[in-house]
Design a protein around this motif. Sequence first.
Motif, mmCIF file in Angstrom:
data_model
loop_
_atom_site.group_PDB
_atom_site.id
_atom_site.type_symbol
_atom_site.label_atom_id
_atom_site.label_comp_id
_atom_site.label_asym_id
_atom_site.label_seq_id
_atom_site.Cartn_x
_atom_site.Cartn_y
_atom_site.Cartn_z
ATOM 1 N N PRO A 53 0.826 -1.209 0.000
ATOM 2 C CA PRO A 53 0.000 0.000 0.000
ATOM 3 C C PRO A 53 0.859 1.258 0.000
ATOM 4 N N ALA A 54 0.325 2.300 -0.605
ATOM 5 C CA ALA A 54 1.025 3.584 -0.582
ATOM 6 C C ALA A 54 0.861 4.205 0.806
ATOM 7 N N ASN A 55 1.834 5.001 1.198
ATOM 8 C CA ASN A 55 1.815 5.626 2.513
ATOM 9 C C ASN A 55 2.375 7.035 2.412
ATOM 10 N N GLY A 56 1.641 7.988 2.948
ATOM 11 C CA GLY A 56 2.096 9.374 2.975
ATOM 12 C C GLY A 56 1.069 10.229 3.700
ATOM 13 N N GLY A 57 1.520 11.299 4.315
ATOM 14 C CA GLY A 57 0.659 12.112 5.155
ATOM 15 C C GLY A 57 -0.377 12.923 4.393
ATOM 16 N N LEU A 58 -1.338 13.446 5.151
ATOM 17 C CA LEU A 58 -2.399 14.305 4.635
ATOM 18 C C LEU A 58 -1.995 15.759 4.864
ATOM 19 N N ARG A 59 -1.671 16.455 3.778
ATOM 20 C CA ARG A 59 -1.183 17.840 3.841
ATOM 21 C C ARG A 59 -2.290 18.798 3.406
ATOM 22 N N PRO A 289 20.787 13.840 1.972
ATOM 23 C CA PRO A 289 19.474 13.997 1.320
ATOM 24 C C PRO A 289 18.315 13.778 2.285
ATOM 25 N N ASP A 290 17.288 14.594 2.150
ATOM 26 C CA ASP A 290 16.178 14.573 3.112
ATOM 27 C C ASP A 290 15.464 13.224 3.219
ATOM 28 N N PRO A 291 15.309 12.419 2.145
ATOM 29 C CA PRO A 291 14.636 11.127 2.358
ATOM 30 C C PRO A 291 15.378 10.210 3.326
ATOM 31 N N LEU A 292 16.690 10.400 3.454
ATOM 32 C CA LEU A 292 17.462 9.634 4.425
ATOM 33 C C LEU A 292 17.256 10.144 5.843
ATOM 34 N N VAL A 293 17.046 11.451 5.963
ATOM 35 C CA VAL A 293 17.041 12.110 7.273
ATOM 36 C C VAL A 293 15.688 12.030 7.969
ATOM 37 N N ASN A 294 14.613 12.272 7.219
ATOM 38 C CA ASN A 294 13.313 12.492 7.862
ATOM 39 C C ASN A 294 12.383 11.285 7.786
ATOM 40 N N ALA A 295 12.964 10.092 7.867
ATOM 41 C CA ALA A 295 12.185 8.861 7.695
ATOM 42 C C ALA A 295 11.622 8.299 8.996
ATOM 43 N N GLY A 296 11.794 8.998 10.091
ATOM 44 C CA GLY A 296 11.390 8.446 11.388
ATOM 45 C C GLY A 296 9.939 8.023 11.459
ATOM 46 N N ALA A 297 9.038 8.863 10.972
ATOM 47 C CA ALA A 297 7.610 8.549 11.071
ATOM 48 C C ALA A 297 7.242 7.332 10.221
ATOM 49 N N VAL A 298 7.835 7.198 9.019
ATOM 50 C CA VAL A 298 7.475 6.052 8.174
ATOM 51 C C VAL A 298 8.089 4.759 8.699
ATOM 52 N N ALA A 300 8.337 4.201 11.921
ATOM 53 C CA ALA A 300 7.358 3.876 12.969
ATOM 54 C C ALA A 300 6.098 3.267 12.357
ATOM 55 N N ASP A 301 5.651 3.814 11.217
ATOM 56 C CA ASP A 301 4.491 3.259 10.519
ATOM 57 C C ASP A 301 4.732 1.798 10.129
ATOM 58 N N SER A 302 5.953 1.510 9.690
ATOM 59 C CA SER A 302 6.298 0.153 9.272
ATOM 60 C C SER A 302 6.217 -0.819 10.447
ATOM 61 N N ILE A 303 6.685 -0.373 11.610
ATOM 62 C CA ILE A 303 6.575 -1.217 12.809
ATOM 63 C C ILE A 303 5.108 -1.451 13.144
ATOM 64 N N GLU A 304 4.321 -0.362 13.130
ATOM 65 C CA GLU A 304 2.908 -0.443 13.500
ATOM 66 C C GLU A 304 2.158 -1.419 12.604
ATOM 67 N N ARG A 305 2.478 -1.419 11.307
ATOM 68 C CA ARG A 305 1.742 -2.281 10.369
ATOM 69 C C ARG A 305 2.278 -3.706 10.313
ATOM 70 N N TYR A 306 3.603 -3.857 10.306
ATOM 71 C CA TYR A 306 4.186 -5.168 10.029
ATOM 72 C C TYR A 306 4.674 -5.915 11.281
ATOM 73 N N ALA A 307 4.675 -5.244 12.422
ATOM 74 C CA ALA A 307 5.002 -5.921 13.685
ATOM 75 C C ALA A 307 4.010 -5.460 14.756
ATOM 76 N N PRO A 308 2.717 -5.701 14.528
ATOM 77 C CA PRO A 308 1.698 -5.157 15.429
ATOM 78 C C PRO A 308 1.809 -5.641 16.868
ATOM 79 N N GLU A 309 2.218 -6.902 17.065
ATOM 80 C CA GLU A 309 2.344 -7.402 18.434
ATOM 81 C C GLU A 309 3.482 -6.698 19.167
ATOM 82 N N ALA A 310 4.614 -6.555 18.488
ATOM 83 C CA ALA A 310 5.747 -5.845 19.094
ATOM 84 C C ALA A 310 5.374 -4.385 19.351
ATOM 85 N N TRP A 311 4.637 -3.789 18.413
ATOM 86 C CA TRP A 311 4.200 -2.395 18.552
ATOM 87 C C TRP A 311 3.318 -2.220 19.785
ATOM 88 N N SER A 312 2.430 -3.157 20.015
ATOM 89 C CA SER A 312 1.454 -3.021 21.106
ATOM 90 C C SER A 312 2.090 -3.164 22.480
#
Length: 365
Positions: A53-59, A289-298, A300-312
């Motif tokens: 799935p595509a992932n990106g914020g609502l601006r 380059p900024d895609p390397l630097v500002n990836a923290g939120a995505v 975290a999103d990856s953990i939330e979606r693909y490791a839900p038990e660990a996330w919880s």
Amino acid sequence: MEPRLCRASFDDGEGLMVNLQIQTKKHVGVLAEYISDELSIFVVAENKLDAHPANGGLRLLNYTTDMECLQDGFRLANLMKSKHDIYSTGFSGGKVVARASNISKVKDKLISVTSKLLEGLDGRMITGCDLNTNITDMEKLYKLTPYVLAAVNSNVDASKATAMGVIGAFESFQRCFPFDLPNGVLVHGCGAVGGTVASELVKRGIKTFVVDIDIKKTDITGTISLENNKNWYEKNFDVILPCSISGLINNDISQFLIKTKAIISAANAPFSNNLISEKLLKSNVVIIPDPLVNAGAVIADSIERYAPEAWSRTSPEKVYNFVQEEVRKKCFTYLSLEQSGLDFKEILCLMQNERQEIIGKSFLN
């Protein structure tokens, strides 16, 4: 108002649409849209029905026209594509961009219409916070559609995750280039990300300057406030950390930055054009380059979606530490390859095409 399915990207009049046209190319396109005088919304993402799935914020911004809004959506979706590929998040690139002349007045409508667009796409797009949308908005959106990843109902702060990634990038620079920093570091923009970045730099004993259009936000313990100094670039700083707006560094400003040791940007696309970054690189300014630097939120999103038990069951600090370490490692690799003589475009291409395990699945392994 019911969503209408269609094969065209635009409607002649006001309407809500989901574009389900199958395309085999991997380029970015408009998947869904809503257009009206008061509010227009575009879901822009990679056209890959069989992919992650595509992932990106609502601006939400006061764009002058729908075309300007849409162009920004394409630019941002491509940046998200790079970020997701580099970090193997398990997502493809996407962004939801919205235009409104009165931002505060359309929030309820924004959330309602966006939920219908996301539902119509049936999981092909997942969104979260961005400019002028916050966790409260995401909580409201989540009640209407499950296609939201923004640490909703969690103690993890997506903005702090981004900030700790920026700190990881800064640490990689320090490791590769152990310079003294007598002129200090400037954090431009002291919002949810920049304010945390500034505080973390102070904890590390870094001489930290801050500037923001909202002077109150520069009141950060241990920092040196430049308040809303629009000529901040006339001062000498060893490192600049843009945490505010895209296109901050234009041709005029860049002329003052050729003696800067590094530019490490939390903001997407900090340069108003590509020639600026190329000129600064030739002047031996280190640019991560900024895609390397500002990836923290995505991440975290990856953990939330693909490791839900660990996330919880995990703590926010473990998420922040994981993000910081992963960004530090990736940026250190980038800087090491750059020092070996590779061009930055070649390095990013290598990183994007490197096959890795989905990063969220590796959390707590």
